[in-house]
Design a protein around this motif. Structure first.
Motif, mmCIF file in Angstrom:
data_model
loop_
_atom_site.group_PDB
_atom_site.id
_atom_site.type_symbol
_atom_site.label_atom_id
_atom_site.label_comp_id
_atom_site.label_asym_id
_atom_site.label_seq_id
_atom_site.Cartn_x
_atom_site.Cartn_y
_atom_site.Cartn_z
ATOM 1 N N UNK A 186 -67.478 79.240 50.772
ATOM 2 C CA UNK A 186 -66.848 78.528 49.660
ATOM 3 C C UNK A 186 -65.850 79.413 48.926
ATOM 4 N N UNK A 187 -64.845 78.779 48.369
ATOM 5 C CA UNK A 187 -63.814 79.509 47.641
ATOM 6 C C UNK A 187 -64.364 79.999 46.302
ATOM 7 N N UNK A 188 -63.659 80.925 45.714
ATOM 8 C CA UNK A 188 -64.026 81.430 44.396
ATOM 9 C C UNK A 188 -63.930 80.293 43.386
ATOM 10 N N UNK A 189 -64.907 80.204 42.491
ATOM 11 C CA UNK A 189 -64.916 79.144 41.482
ATOM 12 C C UNK A 189 -63.793 79.399 40.481
ATOM 13 N N UNK A 190 -62.857 78.469 40.390
ATOM 14 C CA UNK A 190 -61.721 78.663 39.495
ATOM 15 C C UNK A 190 -62.143 78.712 38.027
ATOM 16 N N UNK A 191 -63.348 78.205 37.699
ATOM 17 C CA UNK A 191 -63.821 78.209 36.312
ATOM 18 C C UNK A 191 -65.027 79.122 36.088
ATOM 19 N N UNK A 192 -65.260 79.982 37.052
ATOM 20 C CA UNK A 192 -66.355 80.954 36.924
ATOM 21 C C UNK A 192 -66.030 82.064 37.913
ATOM 22 N N UNK A 193 -65.163 82.978 37.482
ATOM 23 C CA UNK A 193 -64.555 83.936 38.404
ATOM 24 C C UNK A 193 -65.562 84.862 39.069
ATOM 25 N N UNK A 194 -66.757 84.987 38.497
ATOM 26 C CA UNK A 194 -67.758 85.880 39.077
ATOM 27 C C UNK A 194 -68.567 85.218 40.201
ATOM 28 N N UNK A 195 -68.301 83.955 40.484
ATOM 29 C CA UNK A 195 -69.063 83.269 41.525
ATOM 30 C C UNK A 195 -68.186 82.355 42.353
ATOM 31 N N UNK A 196 -68.791 81.760 43.374
ATOM 32 C CA UNK A 196 -68.068 80.800 44.202
ATOM 33 C C UNK A 196 -68.380 79.384 43.737
ATOM 34 N N UNK A 197 -67.673 78.404 44.275
ATOM 35 C CA UNK A 197 -67.889 77.006 43.905
ATOM 36 C C UNK A 197 -69.314 76.596 44.250
ATOM 37 N N UNK A 198 -70.047 76.146 43.259
ATOM 38 C CA UNK A 198 -71.441 75.740 43.468
ATOM 39 C C UNK A 198 -71.555 74.238 43.209
ATOM 40 N N UNK A 199 -70.885 73.472 44.073
ATOM 41 C CA UNK A 199 -70.873 72.027 43.929
ATOM 42 C C UNK A 199 -70.606 71.428 45.301
ATOM 43 N N UNK A 200 -70.723 70.105 45.391
ATOM 44 C CA UNK A 200 -70.455 69.422 46.659
ATOM 45 C C UNK A 200 -68.941 69.328 46.834
ATOM 46 N N UNK A 201 -68.375 70.364 47.423
ATOM 47 C CA UNK A 201 -66.919 70.445 47.504
ATOM 48 C C UNK A 201 -66.370 69.903 48.823
#
Length: 764
Positions: A186-201
């Protein structure tokens, strides 16, 4: 003298030539209309349409085998199967770090899939298996034209309001931009730079996959993906219900004209019911009540189209129980590209696969003499191609929209159970043993194929709760009474037809006596009714406990209920009108058809409310999704454009954080560049750690307002911030506390707008 047979042959040949000319003219008119209506966007539109056609054609050797009982060999479904296969394989390889997520990778995987299909085609040619609907090329033409026109219709109206701004659009668009920048998933979370996207993307991923594959731009394909789905959401129900009606009409003592035209009418009705129709809320609150008010001299109530999705808990208002009950037409108008929207096409593929599997397998009744201890017995039960494909698709749903995994696992269970009751002639032990084995197999395959996602995903579910509040019965009837009445009428008519002819009544004999299309319509209708009733009993617990506890559960379940109901109505209405002999059932079906057609007015009402006068082509703005920056964020548009054009990769760009559904995070959403913290409630849902979010919110404020350079530099280093953005929302949030002097001293000012004062600092 010319013989009668020769005269008839010449007459038919002339008729065929005229039909061919008409088809060519219609196709030319459709292409011309698209060029006129879409203007410069037509090239991207044509690119996606042609890409889907080529991918679908390449996948026909596989689709043709799966849908060999369909007259069109699954032509429309082949497009979606090709996208699902090539896209999912690409994602899987990227997720396990074998290949980077690039346009070249997307193209290479797609080409390899096409080559494998070509090799299968050569094998089928030797085995004389027909996987292309050569004899039904006319049907394929009409299906393709229907898809093209539906795709064009939704694309054209979307161009009147293309902004990826408002509701969930910042999130959906931002996900796409983040994945376009990323070579890993998963890509880096644009709204949580310390983690990756944690959603059904997964839904947004497929939009990016097609964008990279077609070498187009997210600014256009954000809107194109949602209209692509809307077009298929019309064409796929058409194809399925067309085939169901053809199957049911076989052997009927009806005229050839009825047998030929009825499938088209039923299919078109199903496409309309799923993609364009509204619900009875529109009929009652936008039509009947205002009409009564006008007659009685009262003030006529206005109607806002989202009211049809915010009714239970809102009218009358109930602070303790506010729910959501959306449906496809509303989603297509609103313009969100959320998980449940993109997954519609894959859901319809699963439903069609279940039907074609049921149609084929129920005829292969297993003898009572065959022992379950026989290895070949279990091999046949567990190596059914349709169930294997469905298993992979259901596994994929855990990544595209987890709710659909649960929903369609149950729908699959119902279909498998009904099929096994027929196949094993009511023998309970075999029915249960095989059903449990097949469902375990489906779950296991689904679990394994999606492991690269689930191993990196932290669930947002906090258990299941008992519903404390319940919908008023009249509200349930307003929203779902029409399809429920049709479904109940259809079930009762089937029982009336079959039971009175049976000497020895049993569930097995009842199901065996039913045609496959009738049985499958009953399965869909009953499953839809179950999905409506579940939120009245239980709900899935998440962060929305105060006043919205049932909202998400009702939203996701009834959304799929609407799709299943639409398919049931498209088939069931004409089945009752044409085949059933009892007049009362015909009358009810006619009434249901009348009101279903009436609900289509919702499409016109919502389009007019949201898009304006779409009958005037001069109002077409285009598909460019970021045009709102010029009007809503004029002070920041140049700086955001600079970031998009000059920054590679995904360095952290700090911007002021804010509440969900606001104008905050316009920088990260527009560019896909990560920031320390974005929309608060969304990250609360995805991470469920408010303490951490509050710390980050405080740290962001300190960076923008602190007088201590040491503190600011420490925080910038802690969060690996590369750029600081200071624009309209930062000035709005921090006002006089904004320490411009300190911020500008932290590095080089790489961009500044002298007129607005917006600037970007590259941190040393």
């Amino acid at each position: 003298m010319m013989g009668e047979s020769e005269f008839m042959e010449q007459s038919n040949e002339k008729k065929r030539k005229i039909q061919l000319i008409v088809k060519i003219l219609l196709a030319a008119a459709a292409l011309g209309a698209s060029a006129f209506l879409l203007k410069g966007d037509v090239w991207t539109f044509w690119t996606w349409w042609l890409l889907a056609a080529v991918m679908g054609f390449a996948a026909m050797p596989v689709t043709g085998r799966l849908f060999w009982r369909f007259e069109d060999k699954g032509w429309i479904f082949s497009k979606v199967l090709a996208v699902a296969a090539a896209g999912f394989i690409t994602w899987f390889l990227v997720s396990i770090k074998l290949v980077p997520f690039t346009g070249i990778t997307c193209a290479a995987v797609t080409v390899i899939c096409a080559v494998l299909c070509f090799l299968l085609l050569k094998k089928e040619s030797k085995e004389k298996i027909e996987c292309f609907p050569v004899e039904k090329i006319s049907l394929v033409y009409w299906e393709e034209l229907i898809f093209f026109l539906a795709f064009l219709l939704w694309t054209y109206v979307a161009g009147f309001h293309p902004a990826a701004y408002g509701t969930e659009k910042f999130m959906d668009y931002g996900f796409m931009e983040a994945m376009m920048r990323s070579t890993v998933l998963p890509a880096r979370d644009l709204w949580y730079s310390e983690g990756h996207i944690n959603y059904y993307y997964g839904g947004q991923y497929f939009a990016v996959f097609l964008t990279k594959l077609s070498h187009t731009k997210v600014e256009l394909t954000y809107n194109l993906m949602r209209t692509f789905v809307a077009g298929l959401a019309f064409a796929m129900p058409f194809s399925l219900v067309y085939q169901m009606t053809v199957d049911r009409m076989k052997g009927q003592p009806k005229g050839e004209k009825i047998k030929k035209r009825l499938p088209f009418i039923a299919g078109f009705t199903a496409g309309t019911a799923v993609s364009i129709a509204g619900n009875m809320h529109y009929v009652i609150y936008a039509q009947i009540i205002p009409w009564i008010q006008k007659l009685t001299g009262q003030e006529v109530s206005s109607y806002w189209f989202p009211d049809a999705t915010r009714y239970i808990g809102y009218n009358p208002y109930r602070e303790e129980d506010r729910t959501i009950h959306e449906f496809p037409c509303y989603s297509f108008v609103l313009g969100d590209l959320h998980a449940h929207v993109v997954n519609i096409i894959f859901v319809l593929l699963v439903i069609a696969l279940l039907y074609v599997w049921l149609r084929g397998v129920r005829k292969k009744t297993v003898s009572a003499e065959v022992s379950m201890k026989d290895g070949s017995f279990w091999k046949k039960q567990l190596l059914m191609p349709h169930l294997l494909v469905i298993s992979v698709l259901l596994g994929m749903f855990q990544w595209t929209n987890f709710w659909d995994f649960v929903i369609y696992y149950v729908v699959t269970l119902g279909t498998v159970l009904f099929a096994n009751i027929i196949r094993f002639q009511g023998k309970i032990k075999k029915i249960l043993a095989v059903t449990l084995a097949q469902m375990a197999e489906i779950y296991l395959i689904g679990y394994l194929v999606i492991l690269p996602f689930t191993l990196q995903f932290d669930t947002m579910i906090d258990g299941v709760g008992i519903a404390k509040y319940h919908s008023y019965f009249y509200q349930l009837m307003v929203l779902w009474g029409l399809p429920a009445v049709l479904t109940i009428t259809f079930v009762v008519s089937m029982l009336w037809e079959k039971l009175r002819k049976m000497e020895h009544k049993s569930l097995y004999r009842l199901m065996k006596a039913m045609r496959t299309a009738d049985l499958f319509a009953i399965i869909m209708g009953l499953c839809a009714m179950g999905l409506v009733m579940i939120p009245e009993l239980v709900y899935v617990r998440d962060i929305y406990e105060n006043g919205n506890a049932r909202a998400n559960t009702m939203f996701k379940l009834t959304y799929q209920a609407y799709i299943l109901f639409g398919l049931t109505m498209g088939y069931g209405i004409y089945r009752l009108l044409v085949v059933t002999r009892q007049k009362i059932f015909k009358v009810i079906a006619g009434i249901c058809l009348f009101f279903l057609v009436w609900t289509v007015g919702y499409f016109g009402k919502s389009v007019n409310s949201w898009f304006g006068n779409v009958l005037d082509p001069s109002g077409y703005k285009g598909l460019y999704a970021l045009g709102y920056l010029e009007t809503d964020f004029p002070e920041d548009v140049s700086a955001i454009t600079w970031l998009k054009e000059n920054i590679e990769g995904a360095p952290v760009v700090l911007e002021a954080n804010g509440d969900s559904y606001t104008g905050f995070e316009r920088v990260s959403a527009s560019t896909g560049l990560p920031t320390i913290l974005g929309w608060y409630v969304h990250e609360w849902l995805w991470r469920n750690d408010t303490e951490d979010l509050n710390v980050k919110s405080t740290d962001i404020r300190n960076i923008y307002t602190s007088e201590s350079e040491e503190q600011v530099r420490t925080l910038l280093k802690q969060y690996d911030v590369s750029y600081i953005f200071v624009g309209s929302k930062e000035r709005e949030k921090y006002e006089d506390a904004l320490n411009n002097a300190l911020l500008q001293s932290l590095g080089d000012i790489v961009f500044i707008d002298e007129d607005s004062g917006t600037y970007i600092v590259k941190v040393d």
